[in-house]
Design a protein around this motif. Sequence first.
Motif, mmCIF file in Angstrom:
data_model
loop_
_atom_site.group_PDB
_atom_site.id
_atom_site.type_symbol
_atom_site.label_atom_id
_atom_site.label_comp_id
_atom_site.label_asym_id
_atom_site.label_seq_id
_atom_site.Cartn_x
_atom_site.Cartn_y
_atom_site.Cartn_z
ATOM 1 N N ALA A 20 -4.976 -2.138 5.449
ATOM 2 C CA ALA A 20 -5.804 -3.301 4.910
ATOM 3 C C ALA A 20 -5.698 -3.413 3.585
ATOM 4 O O ALA A 20 -5.854 -4.560 2.966
ATOM 5 C CB ALA A 20 -7.378 -3.034 5.364
ATOM 6 N N THR A 21 -5.714 -2.335 2.606
ATOM 7 C CA THR A 21 -5.711 -2.359 1.285
ATOM 8 C C THR A 21 -4.576 -3.063 0.601
ATOM 9 O O THR A 21 -4.462 -3.680 -0.155
ATOM 10 C CB THR A 21 -5.639 -0.881 0.751
ATOM 11 O OG1 THR A 21 -6.634 -0.174 0.995
ATOM 12 C CG2 THR A 21 -5.466 -0.737 -0.777
ATOM 13 N N ALA A 22 -3.293 -3.068 1.688
ATOM 14 C CA ALA A 22 -2.101 -3.415 1.198
ATOM 15 C C ALA A 22 -2.049 -4.978 1.408
ATOM 16 O O ALA A 22 -1.123 -5.441 0.599
ATOM 17 C CB ALA A 22 -1.037 -2.782 1.949
ATOM 18 N N VAL A 23 -2.975 -5.744 2.250
ATOM 19 C CA VAL A 23 -2.800 -7.040 2.495
ATOM 20 C C VAL A 23 -3.966 -7.723 2.135
ATOM 21 O O VAL A 23 -4.093 -9.088 1.924
ATOM 22 C CB VAL A 23 -2.596 -7.102 4.098
ATOM 23 C CG1 VAL A 23 -1.226 -6.480 4.570
ATOM 24 C CG2 VAL A 23 -3.831 -6.775 4.891
ATOM 25 N N SER A 102 -16.507 -12.417 -16.947
ATOM 26 C CA SER A 102 -16.634 -11.994 -15.677
ATOM 27 C C SER A 102 -15.226 -12.260 -15.025
ATOM 28 O O SER A 102 -14.413 -13.242 -14.967
ATOM 29 C CB SER A 102 -17.557 -13.081 -14.995
ATOM 30 O OG SER A 102 -18.758 -12.680 -15.493
ATOM 31 N N ARG A 103 -14.954 -11.510 -14.010
ATOM 32 C CA ARG A 103 -13.841 -11.721 -12.957
ATOM 33 C C ARG A 103 -14.525 -11.697 -11.756
ATOM 34 O O ARG A 103 -15.422 -11.143 -11.257
ATOM 35 C CB ARG A 103 -12.976 -10.295 -12.910
ATOM 36 C CG ARG A 103 -12.309 -10.139 -14.431
ATOM 37 C CD ARG A 103 -11.356 -9.015 -14.320
ATOM 38 N NE ARG A 103 -12.230 -7.856 -13.765
ATOM 39 C CZ ARG A 103 -11.369 -7.078 -12.985
ATOM 40 N NH1 ARG A 103 -10.209 -7.151 -12.356
ATOM 41 N NH2 ARG A 103 -12.130 -6.017 -12.378
ATOM 42 N N LEU A 104 -13.608 -12.932 -10.821
ATOM 43 C CA LEU A 104 -14.272 -12.950 -9.740
ATOM 44 C C LEU A 104 -12.757 -13.204 -8.713
ATOM 45 O O LEU A 104 -11.863 -13.721 -8.976
ATOM 46 C CB LEU A 104 -15.004 -14.498 -9.513
ATOM 47 C CG LEU A 104 -16.276 -14.741 -10.359
ATOM 48 C CD1 LEU A 104 -15.921 -15.088 -11.732
ATOM 49 C CD2 LEU A 104 -17.412 -15.618 -9.678
ATOM 50 N N ALA A 105 -13.163 -12.887 -7.550
ATOM 51 C CA ALA A 105 -12.068 -12.836 -6.602
ATOM 52 C C ALA A 105 -12.491 -13.847 -5.484
ATOM 53 O O ALA A 105 -13.441 -14.282 -4.972
ATOM 54 C CB ALA A 105 -11.950 -11.385 -5.859
ATOM 55 N N SER A 106 -11.410 -14.681 -5.660
ATOM 56 C CA SER A 106 -11.499 -15.948 -4.703
ATOM 57 C C SER A 106 -11.027 -15.743 -3.241
ATOM 58 O O SER A 106 -9.947 -15.331 -2.939
ATOM 59 C CB SER A 106 -10.514 -17.196 -5.259
ATOM 60 O OG SER A 106 -10.820 -18.360 -4.473
ATOM 61 N N LEU A 107 -12.193 -15.375 -2.365
ATOM 62 C CA LEU A 107 -11.878 -15.188 -0.982
ATOM 63 C C LEU A 107 -11.642 -16.422 -0.121
ATOM 64 O O LEU A 107 -12.380 -16.834 0.523
ATOM 65 C CB LEU A 107 -13.155 -14.376 -0.327
ATOM 66 C CG LEU A 107 -13.385 -13.161 -1.381
ATOM 67 C CD1 LEU A 107 -14.786 -12.744 -0.613
ATOM 68 C CD2 LEU A 107 -12.468 -12.210 -1.649
ATOM 69 N N ASP A 108 -10.244 -16.950 -0.455
ATOM 70 C CA ASP A 108 -10.014 -18.109 0.060
ATOM 71 C C ASP A 108 -9.574 -17.972 1.652
ATOM 72 O O ASP A 108 -9.690 -17.078 2.245
ATOM 73 C CB ASP A 108 -8.634 -18.781 -0.589
ATOM 74 C CG ASP A 108 -7.730 -17.830 -0.893
ATOM 75 O OD1 ASP A 108 -7.563 -16.832 -0.019
ATOM 76 O OD2 ASP A 108 -6.904 -18.073 -1.586
ATOM 77 N N GLU A 109 -9.025 -19.151 2.348
ATOM 78 C CA GLU A 109 -8.852 -19.183 3.719
ATOM 79 C C GLU A 109 -7.788 -18.182 3.961
ATOM 80 O O GLU A 109 -7.515 -17.544 4.965
ATOM 81 C CB GLU A 109 -8.360 -20.581 4.118
ATOM 82 C CG GLU A 109 -8.123 -20.662 5.514
ATOM 83 C CD GLU A 109 -7.860 -22.054 5.955
ATOM 84 O OE1 GLU A 109 -7.809 -22.050 7.369
ATOM 85 O OE2 GLU A 109 -7.956 -22.778 5.351
ATOM 86 N N ARG A 114 -5.641 -12.813 6.375
ATOM 87 C CA ARG A 114 -5.137 -11.461 6.250
ATOM 88 C C ARG A 114 -6.063 -10.428 6.472
ATOM 89 O O ARG A 114 -5.392 -9.460 7.046
ATOM 90 C CB ARG A 114 -4.723 -11.491 4.791
ATOM 91 C CG ARG A 114 -3.501 -12.269 4.112
ATOM 92 C CD ARG A 114 -2.890 -11.821 2.838
ATOM 93 N NE ARG A 114 -3.815 -12.153 1.893
ATOM 94 C CZ ARG A 114 -3.660 -13.384 1.205
ATOM 95 N NH1 ARG A 114 -2.721 -14.218 1.585
ATOM 96 N NH2 ARG A 114 -4.574 -13.619 0.078
ATOM 97 N N ILE A 115 -7.372 -10.514 6.480
ATOM 98 C CA ILE A 115 -8.238 -9.343 6.825
ATOM 99 C C ILE A 115 -8.712 -9.698 8.155
ATOM 100 O O ILE A 115 -9.446 -9.081 8.727
ATOM 101 C CB ILE A 115 -9.176 -9.352 6.070
ATOM 102 C CG1 ILE A 115 -10.235 -10.583 5.972
ATOM 103 C CG2 ILE A 115 -9.092 -9.138 4.754
ATOM 104 C CD1 ILE A 115 -11.569 -10.504 5.311
ATOM 105 N N GLY A 116 -8.002 -10.677 9.083
ATOM 106 C CA GLY A 116 -8.362 -10.872 10.412
ATOM 107 C C GLY A 116 -8.548 -9.581 11.242
ATOM 108 O O GLY A 116 -9.287 -9.282 11.943
ATOM 109 N N PRO A 117 -7.389 -8.596 11.256
ATOM 110 C CA PRO A 117 -7.267 -7.377 12.001
ATOM 111 C C PRO A 117 -8.493 -6.399 11.783
ATOM 112 O O PRO A 117 -8.749 -5.591 12.836
ATOM 113 C CB PRO A 117 -5.956 -6.967 11.741
ATOM 114 C CG PRO A 117 -5.120 -7.909 11.262
ATOM 115 C CD PRO A 117 -6.257 -8.800 10.575
#
Length: 248
Positions: A20-23, A102-109, A114-117
């Motif tokens: 998971a960390t890799a993807v 500030s730093r923000l991570a854009s948790l896009d589609e 990628r985190i589906g599994p």
Amino acid sequence: MLIEDPGLARHLSGRELAQATAVAIAPLMRVAPGTRRFLVNEPWTHGHLGLLVLDGLIARHVTVGQIAATEFLGPGDILAPWVSPREHAEPLQVRWEVLAPSRLASLDEQFGRRIGPWPQIPAALLDRAAQRADAQVLQAALRQARRVEDRVLLALWHFAGRWGHVGPEGRTVSLPKITGETLARVIGARRQSVSTALGQLVQRGAIERHADGSLTVPSEPPQLRPVQREAIVTEAPAVARRATDQHW
């Protein structure tokens, strides 16, 4: 992402965590201090999970007519500025203000795919949304305290619990560029009252101010000062006194 925010993977271990960390990679947004106007109703937000604050501090100012309130968002919070109020809601004016770099991570589609599994990760993101809702409820509750001094102390204790670090004297939190007016909008009080309350809290040792602008508050929940009971005056004082004694 999981290196930046390990809490999202707290239910993963071993091989699953490594995979998971890799993807689990998300675009990074850097925002400088100042008022920002985030994109609204753009196609790229479809299927978007939100913006995850990695570090920094952001204020969300909401105005309804003559009533105004402010919410602080810091590391771990998720925001979706493109979501507009419901049509049947009262007209709102929302303004975003970045108070610290500030730093923000854009948790896009693509991130979501990628985190589906690993459903543990979106579940952790839902937990963050619930925690933000809890913080909003607490902020609404502290406004019910009668003394402005108590409201200020509760708010600072809350912020220190979320974003502060523990030291020998308590929890220390840095709230850059937080003016008396901004804090007044958070707790529902006048700016001058907030300034007076801060001075009183420092004077009696309830909080400690440092040269860098940070504040130290006790780690334990604040013990609010009792409110003096008010006398009940009626046409029958003796009866009122007996009723009051029974009530209390």
